[in-house]
Design a protein around this motif. Structure first.
Motif, short mmCIF file in Angstrom:
data_model
loop_
_atom_site.label_atom_id
_atom_site.label_comp_id
_atom_site.label_asym_id
_atom_site.label_seq_id
_atom_site.Cartn_x
_atom_site.Cartn_y
_atom_site.Cartn_z
N TYR A 160 -51.98 -13.91 -26.91
CA TYR A 160 -52.07 -13.19 -25.70
C TYR A 160 -51.71 -13.85 -24.46
CZ TYR A 160 -54.88 -9.65 -27.93
OH TYR A 160 -55.37 -8.69 -28.93
N PRO A 161 -50.55 -13.52 -23.95
CA PRO A 161 -49.84 -14.35 -22.65
C PRO A 161 -51.02 -14.45 -21.63
CG PRO A 161 -49.05 -12.34 -22.82
CD PRO A 161 -49.93 -12.49 -24.08
N MET A 162 -51.14 -15.57 -20.74
CA MET A 162 -52.04 -15.80 -19.64
C MET A 162 -51.21 -16.16 -18.53
SD MET A 162 -55.07 -14.61 -20.19
CE MET A 162 -56.25 -15.74 -19.13
N ASP A 163 -50.02 -16.38 -18.68
CA ASP A 163 -49.46 -17.09 -17.47
C ASP A 163 -48.45 -16.06 -16.54
OD1 ASP A 163 -47.30 -16.04 -19.30
OD2 ASP A 163 -46.13 -17.96 -19.28
N SER A 164 -48.81 -14.81 -16.53
CA SER A 164 -48.19 -14.16 -15.54
C SER A 164 -49.19 -13.03 -14.85
CB SER A 164 -46.91 -13.08 -16.17
OG SER A 164 -47.35 -12.44 -16.96
N ASP A 165 -48.97 -12.60 -13.72
CA ASP A 165 -49.99 -11.77 -13.14
C ASP A 165 -50.02 -10.22 -13.88
OD1 ASP A 165 -50.77 -13.54 -11.19
OD2 ASP A 165 -49.47 -12.78 -9.70
N MET A 166 -48.80 -9.86 -14.30
CA MET A 166 -48.67 -8.63 -15.00
C MET A 166 -49.42 -8.45 -16.30
SD MET A 166 -45.17 -6.81 -16.03
CE MET A 166 -44.67 -6.53 -14.39
N ALA A 167 -49.27 -9.83 -17.06
CA ALA A 167 -49.98 -9.87 -18.45
C ALA A 167 -51.70 -9.98 -18.29
CB ALA A 167 -49.50 -11.10 -19.13
N LEU A 168 -52.03 -10.66 -17.09
CA LEU A 168 -53.37 -10.66 -16.89
C LEU A 168 -53.94 -9.34 -16.37
CD1 LEU A 168 -56.09 -12.43 -16.96
CD2 LEU A 168 -55.16 -12.99 -14.23
N GLU A 169 -53.21 -8.65 -15.52
CA GLU A 169 -53.91 -7.36 -14.93
C GLU A 169 -53.74 -6.37 -16.21
OE1 GLU A 169 -52.01 -3.89 -12.03
OE2 GLU A 169 -51.10 -5.89 -11.61
N ALA A 170 -52.81 -6.60 -17.33
CA ALA A 170 -52.87 -5.30 -18.29
C ALA A 170 -54.00 -5.56 -19.24
CB ALA A 170 -51.52 -5.59 -19.28
N ARG A 171 -54.41 -6.91 -19.28
CA ARG A 171 -55.75 -7.33 -20.20
C ARG A 171 -56.99 -6.91 -19.51
NH1 ARG A 171 -55.49 -13.05 -22.71
NH2 ARG A 171 -57.33 -12.08 -23.58
N ILE A 172 -56.94 -7.20 -18.09
CA ILE A 172 -58.04 -6.72 -17.53
C ILE A 172 -58.08 -5.38 -17.48
CG2 ILE A 172 -59.18 -6.60 -15.14
CD1 ILE A 172 -58.03 -9.37 -14.42
N SER A 173 -57.23 -4.51 -17.44
CA SER A 173 -57.16 -3.01 -17.34
C SER A 173 -57.69 -2.36 -18.66
CB SER A 173 -56.04 -2.43 -17.18
OG SER A 173 -55.93 -1.00 -17.36
N ASN A 174 -57.10 -3.35 -19.92
CA ASN A 174 -57.63 -3.03 -21.17
C ASN A 174 -59.10 -3.12 -21.42
OD1 ASN A 174 -57.04 -2.32 -23.88
ND2 ASN A 174 -57.22 -4.45 -24.49
N ALA A 175 -59.91 -4.16 -20.52
CA ALA A 175 -61.09 -4.32 -20.75
C ALA A 175 -61.86 -3.27 -19.77
CB ALA A 175 -61.54 -5.85 -20.17
N TYR A 176 -61.47 -3.08 -18.89
CA TYR A 176 -62.02 -2.00 -17.68
C TYR A 176 -62.21 -0.81 -18.14
CZ TYR A 176 -62.47 -5.67 -14.08
OH TYR A 176 -62.69 -6.72 -13.36
N TYR A 177 -61.02 -0.19 -18.86
CA TYR A 177 -60.89 0.96 -19.11
C TYR A 177 -60.90 1.61 -20.49
CZ TYR A 177 -59.38 1.24 -14.38
OH TYR A 177 -59.37 0.89 -12.96
N ALA A 178 -61.96 0.80 -21.32
CA ALA A 178 -61.85 0.98 -22.96
C ALA A 178 -62.65 2.23 -23.14
CB ALA A 178 -62.54 -0.14 -23.47
N PHE A 179 -63.28 2.88 -22.14
CA PHE A 179 -64.34 4.07 -22.17
C PHE A 179 -63.46 5.13 -21.99
CE2 PHE A 179 -68.08 6.38 -20.48
CZ PHE A 179 -68.36 6.90 -21.79
N ARG A 180 -62.29 5.09 -21.36
CA ARG A 180 -61.57 6.06 -21.14
C ARG A 180 -61.12 7.03 -22.32
NH1 ARG A 180 -56.78 3.99 -18.34
NH2 ARG A 180 -57.66 4.95 -16.27
#
Length: 538
Positions: A33-53
């Motif tokens: 999992y990449p961690m060196d770009s804001d886009m990658a981090l934002e995607a992973r945070i979204s994946n964590a926040y919206y798993a209930f969707r």
């Protein structure tokens, strides 16, 4: 590119929980999992926040709404029977194979926990600004699993590192872990309430989750499936519940200024002052919300959602139980306007609705040359678990239009809606504080059960109480206020009302077993977690 290998054995056990092929090489589950770009981090945070969707948009809705007293899941001469997977929910006749779709929301919740854990392991140590809301999301998914399925794995990576399997912990221990986790992260979660924090964990979301945890403390820390359990037992967390409610009330961030019907329309969003925490949907990108498909009538597709023609077909299999419809009886109550039906009458003529406002018009709603008539009562063509009303029974049962769809989006994007679904609302905080004081908690800030209760009645223009509400009054009010918001089962259990007869539960002779207060685990989860046992009674 900086990458990390983020799985240990315990996390692999959870992360692969949705796999049906148990022979998959476990090494193939490792991912960089990449961690060196804001886009990658934002995607992973979204994946964590919206798993209930995903589960919320259908299967969780079926599981919770159909197993409460809100709806009976009918079929039409076999149409929408689908192996009784819907009707089983309404009769509490859980079947391992037929209901795997609904029960397997537990798999989605575990996946949400895993999404949070793999992100937490990659975040820099001490980065509480990012880690605190992720931990709050993980506690939220753990809460939902515990609330619905009882004993739950405490999948805190700090506790399970190196383990090859994670056992389920007793429900009482899980409740205490959730409390400690939420208290630990609360002050590090965002306090801002704006478009950028909408749908993400804030400190106010944490307080609202704590309020749910505390008001249900006796449900979670005692054996709720035992005949010795009582809804009237003392609750040691009532004052803690009032404290977190007061924090939200005193924040000034939320209020009851939104019109009841308008705030659930397809135009809702971050501007709704009543929403503390919501799951956002959008018909083009964040898809899946299709509540109108099941809550309209069977031929809504043929001549429209009470006005506009809906090109994709409608299910129409959520028929409101007459006992529940009768709650919407208060004169002037704005909440009556989200139900197509009049509880004072056995049947009603249906009129068209304005697709832009969702308001009823004076134009008759016609089908095959006649004005459509809905009946309050539901009559089966035979007494069995199919709950079959026959081909001509499509107009039986009143209907909810609370999450009114944009017909254009429904047609263009295959039934998808723009309506966001609230999880925690300010109105819930007001009624929860009212209940906590009624159950024996210490009143604060000059509030009384009656003054709090009447805040709700006032904003929906319903008649005010002139004396303190009873617990039955509070339960009934919660039914009116939170229709379709998936808290009804939770409320019925806490109030000791889950075994009450409603709808067609009587068809299942075991419908009142106390073990029904906790859902069975899905077969998919049991196959993936061979160290877990099925819940008692199943």
């Amino acid at each position: 590119m900086k990458t990390k290998n983020i799985f240990t054995g315990a996390m692999l056990a959870l992360a692969t929980i949705s796999c049906s092929d148990l022979d998959v090489d476990i090494k193939s589950q490792y991912t960089d999992y990449p961690m060196d770009s804001d886009m990658a981090l934002e995607a992973r945070i979204s994946n964590a926040y919206y798993a209930f969707r995903d589960p919320l948009n259908r299967r969780y809705d079926e599981l919770l709404s159909l197993s409460s007293d809100e709806y009976s899941a009918v079929c039409f001469d076999g149409g929408w029977l689908d192996g009784r997977q819907y009707s089983n929910c309404s009769t509490h006749s859980w079947n391992a194979s037929a209901n795997d779709n609904q029960l397997n929301v537990c798999s989605s919740l575990l996946s949400g926990i895993t999404n949070c854990n793999i992100l937490l392991r990659d975040l820099e140590e001490g980065d509480t600004e990012l880690s605190a809301p992720v931990r709050a999301a993980r506690a939220f998914y753990t809460f939902l699993f515990m609330d619905n399925f009882g004993d739950t794995p405490i999948a805190d990576d700090n506790l399970t590192q190196g383990a090859t399997q994670i056992d389920r912990s007793p429900r009482a221990d899980v409740a205490r872990w959730i409390e400690s986790e939420l208290l630990a992260v609360r002050d590090d979660c965002p306090s801002e309430v704006n478009e950028s924090t909408y749908g993400t964990p804030t400190c106010w979301m944490v307080d609202a989750l704590l309020a749910k945890l505390y008001i249900n403390w006796n449900v979670y820390t005692q054996d709720v499936t035992s005949a010795s359990w009582s809804p009237d037992d003392a609750n040691e967390k009532l004052n803690d519940c009032i404290t977190v409610c007061d924090r939200i009330i005193n924040s000034g961030m939320f209020d009851l200024s939104d019109d009841y019907k308008t705030k659930f329309m397809y135009t809702n969003g971050s501007h709704i002052k009543d929403f503390i925490y919501a799951v956002p949907y959008e018909a083009t990108l964040s898809q899946g919300m299709m509540y109108a498909r099941y809550r309209t009538w069977r031929y809504g597709g043929a001549n429209g959602f009470y006005t506009t023609v809906l090109t994709p077909s409608c299910g129409g299999n959520f028929a409101m139980n007459p006992e529940f419809a009768e709650l919407f009886c208060l004169p002037g109550d704005r909440r009556n306007d989200v139900v197509v039906g009049d509880p004072a009458q056995d049947s009603i003529y249906v009129y068209q609705y304005d697709p832009e406002t969702g308001e009823v018009t004076d134009v008759p709603h016609m089908y095959e040359g006649k004005q459509v008539v809905f009946t309050k009562n539901i009559t089966l063509i035979r007494e069995d678990g199919d709950l079959d009303v026959g081909a001509n029974g499509t107009r039986q049962g009143y209907r909810s239009i609370k999450f009114y769809p944009d017909p254009d989006d429904y047609n263009l994007y295959e039934r998808n809606q723009d309506n966001d679904i609230p999880i925690f609302r300010y109105a819930d905080i007001i009624l929860t504080k009212c209940e906590a004081i009624t159950r024996g908690g210490t009143a604060t800030q000059g509030d009384t059960p009656m003054s709090l209760f009447n805040q709700i009645r006032s904003y929906v223009n319903a008649p005010l109480l002139t004396e303190a509400p009873s617990l039955q009054d509070i339960l009934d009010e919660r039914g009116r206020e939170f229709l379709d918001e998936h808290w009804r089962r939770n409320d019925l259990i806490r109030f000791g009302d889950y075994e009450r007869p409603w709808g067609f539960k009587y068809i299942n002779p075991d419908n009142a077993l106390l073990t029904n207060r906790i859902f069975p685990l899905s077969q998919s989860v049991l196959q993936s977690n061979t160290n877990w046992n099925q819940n008692a009674g199943y």
